[in-house]
Scaffold this active site. Structure first.
Site, PDB file in Angstrom:
ATOM      1  N   CYS A   1       0.836  -1.203   0.000  1.00  0.00           N
ATOM      2  CA  CYS A   1       0.000   0.000   0.000  1.00  0.00           C
ATOM      3  C   CYS A   1       0.875   1.260   0.000  1.00  0.00           C
ATOM      4  O   CYS A   1       1.512   1.548  -1.003  1.00  0.00           O
ATOM      5  CB  CYS A   1      -0.988  -0.019   1.161  1.00  0.00           C
ATOM      6  SG  CYS A   1      -2.412   1.075   0.875  1.00  0.00           S
TER       7      CYS A   1
ATOM      8  N   HIS B   1      -3.814  -5.326   1.329  1.00  0.00           N
ATOM      9  CA  HIS B   1      -3.549  -5.680   2.723  1.00  0.00           C
ATOM     10  C   HIS B   1      -4.075  -7.097   2.994  1.00  0.00           C
ATOM     11  O   HIS B   1      -5.001  -7.567   2.342  1.00  0.00           O
ATOM     12  CB  HIS B   1      -4.260  -4.720   3.676  1.00  0.00           C
ATOM     13  CG  HIS B   1      -3.772  -3.314   3.609  1.00  0.00           C
ATOM     14  ND1 HIS B   1      -2.508  -2.942   4.020  1.00  0.00           N
ATOM     15  CD2 HIS B   1      -4.383  -2.173   3.176  1.00  0.00           C
ATOM     16  CE1 HIS B   1      -2.367  -1.641   3.855  1.00  0.00           C
ATOM     17  NE2 HIS B   1      -3.484  -1.150   3.347  1.00  0.00           N
TER      18      HIS B   1
END
Length: 493
Positions: free
Chosen positions: A334, A426
């Site tokens: 991310c 994630h």
């Protein structure tokens, strides 16, 4: 107007006293006994979050508590999530969606609309579940914030909840913290406080008993139980204080160094790696530790451009670039993935605004958009299924004008080149087959002898085992019936 509901609030003497885990343990304990139970936290301040099935965002701790309760995670369980973007500003997630910012000066007086939404969410849960087990935030004795409080005693007063205060004895001073907590509450709040739970105890309980007796005599409230120190627990922490709480792996042959950014987010991505036999994970800000690791991870960040500048100020960019040049594994997740790009563009001022040079280790560019992307994607890598979640503003794309673009390969939703990988997903490492295949690739590139341990339990199984251990410990220390009696007795009992 006070509502009498069937519930219980677990408050804490401090942040990271263990109230999240005690609440999770209680959720599992109530569910075991056939009670339809839901977790709740009015307001969570954390950059560790999760995406629910409907695409909404809640705190990771409440997601875990829902798993413990056997309930489907939903926005009502954490209606307000504050994600710190700086020391003086937090981004508001209200009922699972972005809802502006909250400045430090507004914290005591600018949250009335948030309180209204939180109370409505609690009542909604209470109408659909037999019992709601709520978790407080910080300490209920923060009297400077009491006027606008809707997560500790403000919630207890509004919903007629009995309160149990959890204290971390491992920090020291727990008896004084408990006594002081009661002493700082006004009389109307004190009525709600029904007892104490001492958490993280190790040693001879006989040595502690005189202190517990004195606490009970001075406060007129019982010590409901003493929960022992439990090893090998790393369950979805919400607090920065809990980062790096893993035990060192015995005979580790593969070492992972994760950079501890000032605004780190979703650090729970590393939990599944730490749970893998033979793998050791440590957070660090040391260039030498980055050099020695088999894998360096740039985790998520709530402030990518700011944390990238911090990375450079400490010379960690040089250490990472040197690893990449030597073919040593580097992974960005991310915000960390965004840092690996050649350039980051923020035309709408989502973070700092403007343009920043990335580390240039992947031939990609990042463009921050106004819309926040929330989802539960799935995919494959090397034939292994991957289930994940995504929470980000930045869109990462391959930049054909960058050197090495022709050599880039697909990696989940992102790209890889050589021994550098990047993804916005994630939770991907909770997929057992993918995690082990990726670590096998890392071991091969780094020269580590690590291989997956045959028959090792999967991560979901380990999480279930840890939740059961927590519930067993709470059952042994406190018992189900005393907690149920508090729920049924309410405030006046």
């Amino acid at each position: 107007m006070t509502t009498q509901t069937r519930g219980l609030l677990f408050a804490g003497t401090t942040s990271d006293a263990g109230k999240s885990l005690v609440t999770a343990a209680a959720c599992r304990l109530f569910a075991r006994n056939g009670i339809k139970v839901a977790p709740f936290k009015s307001q969570n301040m954390s950059n560790n979050s999760m995406v629910c099935a409907d695409g909404s965002e809640i705190g990771r701790a409440q997601w875990l508590q829902a798993v413990a309760a056997g309930a489907e995670p939903e926005t009502a369980m954490n209606p307000v999530l504050l994600k710190p973007g700086s020391d003086r500003r937090s981004h508001i997630v209200l009922l699972g969606q972005p809802a502006g910012t909250l400045e430090a000066g507004e914290f005591a007086t600018g949250r009335a609309h948030l309180a209204k939404a939180a109370f409505e969410a609690y009542r909604d849960l209470a109408s659909r579940y037999d019992v709601v087990l709520a978790e407080g935030a910080g300490s209920p004795a923060e009297v400077n914030l009491r006027g606008g409080d809707y997560v500790n005693m403000g919630l207890a007063r509004e919903m007629g909840l009995p309160v149990v205060v959890v204290g971390d004895i491992d920090r020291g001073g727990v008896l004084a913290a408990m006594f002081g907590t009661l002493g700082l509450l006004d009389p109307a709040d004190q009525v709600h406080l029904k007892g104490w739970i001492v958490n993280k105890f190790r040693g001879d309980l006989a040595l502690l008993r005189p202190g517990l007796t004195t606490l009970e005599e001075r406060t007129g409230r019982p010590v409901l139980g003493v929960v022992p120190w439990l090893t090998d627990l790393w369950l979805d922490s919400e607090d920065a204080l809990a980062i790096a709480g893993w035990q060192h792996a015995v005979d580790a042959t593969l070492r992972v160094a994760a950079i501890r950014f000032p605004r780190i987010s979703n650090a729970t991505d590393l939990d599944a790696l730490a749970a893998e036999p033979g793998v050791e994970v440590a957070f660090t800000t040391s260039a030498s530790e980055l050099a020695d690791a088999d894998l360096v991870v740039l985790p998520g960040s709530r402030a990518t451009m700011s944390d990238l500048a911090w990375l450079r100020s400490r010379g960690l960019d040089t250490a990472i670039a040197k690893r990449a040049a030597e073919g040593k594994p580097v992974l960005g997740i991310c915000g960390g993935n965004q840092m690996l790009a050649a350039a980051i563009h923020d035309p709408h001022g989502i973070e700092a605004g403007g343009r920043a040079e990335g580390l240039g280790l992947l031939p990609t560019r990042v463009d921050f958009g106004v819309e926040k992307l929330l989802g539960r994607p799935t995919g494959t890598w090397r034939g292994e299924h991957v289930a994940a979640y995504e929470i980000h503003h930045g869109l990462t794309t391959l930049d054909p004008q960058q050197a090495g673009a022709d050599d880039a390969e697909a990696f989940l939703d992102g790209f890889s080149r050589g021994a550098v990988w990047g993804t916005t997903w994630h939770g991907a490492f909770e997929s057992d087959g993918f995690r082990r295949a990726f670590l096998t690739e890392v071991a091969s590139r780094s020269g580590s002898p690590w291989t997956p341990e045959p028959g090792a339990p999967g991560y979901a199984d380990r999480r279930e085992d840890m939740l059961d251990r927590l519930a067993d410990a709470l059952d042994d220390a406190v018992g189900f019936q005393p907690l149920l009696d508090l729920v049924d007795g309410g405030v006046q009992a």
